[in-house]
Design a protein around this motif. Structure first.
Motif, PDB file in Angstrom:
ATOM      1  N   SER A 224      34.863  39.481  12.040  1.00 40.47           N
ATOM      2  CA  SER A 224      35.270  40.748  11.813  1.00 40.47           C
ATOM      3  C   SER A 224      33.920  41.213  11.984  1.00 40.47           C
ATOM      4  CB  SER A 224      35.462  41.076  10.233  1.00 40.47           C
ATOM      5  OG  SER A 224      34.283  40.709   9.330  1.00 40.47           O
ATOM      6  N   ALA A 225      33.717  42.496  11.792  1.00 36.26           N
ATOM      7  CA  ALA A 225      32.352  43.336  12.276  1.00 36.26           C
ATOM      8  C   ALA A 225      31.348  42.807  11.391  1.00 36.26           C
ATOM      9  CB  ALA A 225      32.200  44.696  11.784  1.00 36.26           C
ATOM     10  N   ASN A 226      31.409  41.913  10.204  1.00 37.65           N
ATOM     11  CA  ASN A 226      30.319  41.370   9.586  1.00 37.65           C
ATOM     12  C   ASN A 226      29.940  39.830   9.927  1.00 37.65           C
ATOM     13  OD1 ASN A 226      30.145  43.563   7.846  1.00 37.65           O
ATOM     14  ND2 ASN A 226      32.025  43.032   6.574  1.00 37.65           N
ATOM     15  N   GLY A 227      30.613  39.601  10.835  1.00 40.16           N
ATOM     16  CA  GLY A 227      30.461  38.202  11.283  1.00 40.16           C
ATOM     17  C   GLY A 227      31.730  37.142  11.133  1.00 40.16           C
ATOM     18  N   VAL A 228      31.529  36.068  11.258  1.00 39.72           N
ATOM     19  CA  VAL A 228      32.659  35.057  11.107  1.00 39.72           C
ATOM     20  C   VAL A 228      33.076  34.883   9.666  1.00 39.72           C
ATOM     21  CG1 VAL A 228      33.302  32.497  11.246  1.00 39.72           C
ATOM     22  CG2 VAL A 228      31.581  33.550  13.041  1.00 39.72           C
ATOM     23  N   THR A 229      34.547  34.954   9.650  1.00 41.58           N
ATOM     24  CA  THR A 229      35.179  35.252   8.345  1.00 41.58           C
ATOM     25  C   THR A 229      35.718  33.809   7.953  1.00 41.58           C
ATOM     26  OG1 THR A 229      37.389  35.872   9.300  1.00 41.58           O
ATOM     27  CG2 THR A 229      35.821  37.716   8.463  1.00 41.58           C
ATOM     28  N   SER A 230      35.847  32.730   9.119  1.00 43.26           N
ATOM     29  CA  SER A 230      36.331  31.501   8.644  1.00 43.26           C
ATOM     30  C   SER A 230      36.598  30.704   9.912  1.00 43.26           C
ATOM     31  CB  SER A 230      37.921  31.636   8.169  1.00 43.26           C
ATOM     32  OG  SER A 230      38.926  32.186   9.346  1.00 43.26           O
TER      33      SER A 230
END
Length: 522
Positions: A224-230
C-alpha cells in the motif's frame, strides 16, 4: 530553441523540409494522471522533424516521492511519423515502497487508444535492501501496460550467468489507491554444476555448497502507500543433495511456508526430511524441525535420526545464518547399540555388545567445524568387545599368541569416550575401559586368571584426523580398506562419492585379508 551545433536549423532533404533543433537546460512539467499527481523532468531535448524527438535524463514521478511510481531514463526517443512510440535506454523504475529496483532497462514503447505499452529488451532486478537478499536477476521479456490508472507488468527473471529461468512475475498496481501486488512463480528451479544457490542468493554462501536438485513454489507480495503489507510463499523440494559444514546431505525434502517472504521468516513447526546425513558415519531417514526468524536466524526446534538401534538427536538452538560468529549444534546419542554401530562400518572381524549414550557439541566458525567436549559412555551393565578374525602375522611368538588368544574377548563394565578437536583436522579421542574381565570365546590360562584379579583400567588416547578414525581402525586388520577421507566429500573442494577410488589406485576387493572365523578356510 537553438540550432544544433554544426547543422543548419532548416535543411532540404529527400522528404522535403526538415527541422533540426535542440532544447537545452532542464524542463519541468506538472500534470495529473487521473487522480494522481504527475511530475516530468527532462534534461535536454533534440528535435529532428519529421523524424523523431530525443529526450535525455527523463525523470517521471506518478504520485508522491515516498509511495509513488518513479521511472527514469537516460535516453528516450519519440517517433514523429505514424504511430506514437519510440525507444528508451538506461532506465530504472521503482513502485512505491516496494523494496525492489528495476534498472539497466532498454526496449521500446508505444501509446495507442489511451494505453501505454512498454516492452523490455533487457531489465535487471535488484534488491533495494542492504544487505541484498538475492542476487540481481535479468529479464528479456518484460511487458508493462498502463491503462485506466493501473499498471500491469509480466516477465521472466533469469540468472544472468546461465540464463536459467528463476521465476515468473506478474505485478498489478493501482495508481489512485497506491496499492498492488506481485505474484511470483518458481516453476522448476534446478541446481547443478552450472547453477548453484549462492548465484541466486548470497544468504546461503558458506552454509551449503555442491547442491543438486530442484525447487518449485510460488509467493505473493502485497503493498500500500505505507509500504509492504504482506509477503507470503510456499516452496517445495522433493530431493535436494548438498554439502554442509557437518557433512554431505542427501535427499532433503519438504515444504517451507514463509509468513514473511521478503524477510525470510516462517512460522514454527517447519519440517524437512533427510534421506541421509554423513558427518563421517551415515545416519538415514531423519527429520529436522525449525523456524526462520528475523535477521536471517534459524531457530532449530529439534532433530531426530534412527541410529544403530537407538537415536541421534539434535538439541534446540538458534543459529545466525549470515554472521561470522561461531554457531553451535549439540547432538545427543541415545541408546546406540554397539553391534549395530560396528556393522554399519562393515567391521567384519570385531563383535561388540553394549548400549551407549552421550552428547557431541559441534561448533562451526569461519575455520570449520570443531568438536567441543564430546562424551559417550556405556549405560546399564557394560558390554563386550571381541576380535573374531585371524592374525595377519602368525609369527608373533609363542607368548604373544598365547596372550592374544586369551584376551581376544573382553567384558567391560564401564567405557567412556571423550572427543575434542577439528572435524577437518585432528580430533583427540580419549577412551577409558574399566571393570575388565574375559568374555566368551577367550581361552583361559594362568595369565588371564591373574589379570582378572587386578582392578585394571585402560586409558587410551588417539590423536588423528576425525574423518580417518573409522577407516584407520579397520585398516589395522584389513589393509585393503584404506580410503582417502577426501573421497567422503566432507572437505572443501572434494568429491561426494564414498565409493570412488583415487586416480591410479586399485579398487579394494572384499572380503578383507583376515576373514571372520565363520568363513570357510582351507
Amino acid at each position: 530553441m537553438c540550432p544544433l551545433r554544426g547543422q543548419p536549423m532548416v535543411r532540404q532533404g529527400a522528404r522535403g523540409m526538415q527541422l533540426a533543433a535542440r532544447l537545452g537546460g532542464a524542463t519541468r512539467l506538472q500534470a495529473r494522471l487521473g487522480s494522481s499527481p504527475m511530475q516530468l523532468a527532462v534534461g535536454a531535448m533534440a528535435v529532428d522533424f519529421p523524424g523523431s524527438v530525443t529526450l535525455s535524463d527523463v525523470d517521471l514521478l506518478i504520485g508522491n516521492l515516498e509511495s509513488g511510481t518513479h521511472i527514469k531514463a537516460a535516453d528516450l526517443s519519440v517517433d514523429l511519423g505514424g504511430a506514437l512510440g519510440g525507444r528508451y535506454a538506461d532506465a530504472e523504475a521503482t513502485i512505491g515502497a516496494v523494496p525492489l529496483l528495476l534498472t539497466r532497462g532498454s526496449g521500446s514503447w508505444s501509446f495507442a487508444d489511451s494505453v501505454l505499452g512498454v516492452s523490455g529488451d533487457e531489465w535487471l532486478l535488484r534488491d533495494r535492501q542492504v544487505p541484498a537478499r538475492f542476487q540481481p536477476l535479468v529479464s528479456t521479456d518484460m511487458q508493462l501496460t498502463l491503462a485506466d490508472g493501473r499498471i500491469a507488468v509480466t516477465g521472466t527473471l533469469d540468472e544472468p550467468q546461465t540464463a536459467r529461468d528463476v521465476l515468473r512475475v506478474a505485478i498489478a498496481h493501482d495508481l489512485s489507491s497506491v496499492t498492488g501486488h506481485a505474484d511470483l512463480f518458481v516453476d522448476r528451479l534446478t541446481f547443478d554444476d552450472d547453477l548453484q544457490p549462492e548465484m541466486v542468493s548470497n544468504i546461503v554462501l558458506g552454509i551449503i555448497a555442491n547442491t543438486r536438485g530442484t525447487l518449485a513454489g510460488r509467493g505473493r507480495i502485497d503493498w500500500s502507500a505505507n509500504g509492504v503489507t504482506s509477503s507470503t510463499g510456499r516452496f517445495r523440494t522433493d530431493s535436494l543433495d548438498f554439502a554442509a559444514a557437518f557433512g554431505p546431505v542427501r535427499g532433503l525434502s519438504g515444504d517451507v511456508v514463509f509468513s514473511d517472504l521478503l524477510g525470510m521468516q516462517t512460522g514454527p513447526g517447519q519440517v524437512v526430511r533427510l534421506a541421509e546425513v554423513n558427518p563421517g558415519f551415515a545416519v538415514s531417514n531423519g527429520t529436522i524441525r525449525y523456524r526462520l526468524l528475523p535477521d536471517f536466524r534459524m531457530q532449530v526446534e529439534g532433530g531426530e535420526w534412527p541410529f544403530a538401534g537407538g537415536r541421534l538427536l539434535l538439541d534446540p538452538g538458534v543459529i545466525d545464518l549470515v554472521s561470522e560468529q561461531p554457531r553451535t549444534l549439540v547432538f545427543r546419542v541415545d541408546r546406540v547399540d554397539a553391534a549395530q554401530f560396528l556393522a554399519g562400518f562393515d567391521f567384519e572381524n570385531i563383535n561388540a555388545t553394549g548400549h551407549f549414550a552421550g552428547v557431541i557439541p559441534i561448533v562451526f566458525d569461519k575455520d570449520g567445524g570443531h568438536v567441543r567436549g564430546g562424551r559417550l559412555e556405556v549405560i546399564e551393565d557394560g558390554g563386550t568387545l571381541a576380535y573374531v578374525g585371524e592374525l595377519t602375522y602368525e609369527d608373533l611368538g609363542t607368548m604373544a599368541n598365547f596372550a592374544f588368544n586369551a584376551l581376544r574377548s573382553l567384558r567391560y563394565k564401564y567405557l567412556i569416550v571423550e572427543m575434542d578437536g577439528d572435524l577437518a583436522g585432528e580430533v583427540v579421542t580419549r577412551i577409558r575401559f574399566d571393570g575388565l574381565s574375559q568374555g566368551e570365546g577367550a581361552s583361559r590360562n594362568f595369565l588371564t586368571r591373574q589379570v582378572e584379579r587386578l582392578p585394571l583400567q585402560f586409558n587410551v588416547t588417539i590423536s588423528a584426523p576425525f574423518l580417518q578414525l573409522i577407516t584407520s581402525a579397520r585398516s589395522l586388520y584389513d589393509t585393503q580398506y584404506v580410503t582417502d577421507p577426501a573421497l567422503l566429500g566432507l572437505l572443501p573442494g572434494q568429491v561426494n562419492n564414498p565409493g570412488a577410488v583415487l586416480p591410479g589406485a586399485t579398487p579394494p576387493d572384499k572380503p578383507g585379508i583376515q576373514p571372520p572365523e565363520s568363513e570357510d578356510r582351507p
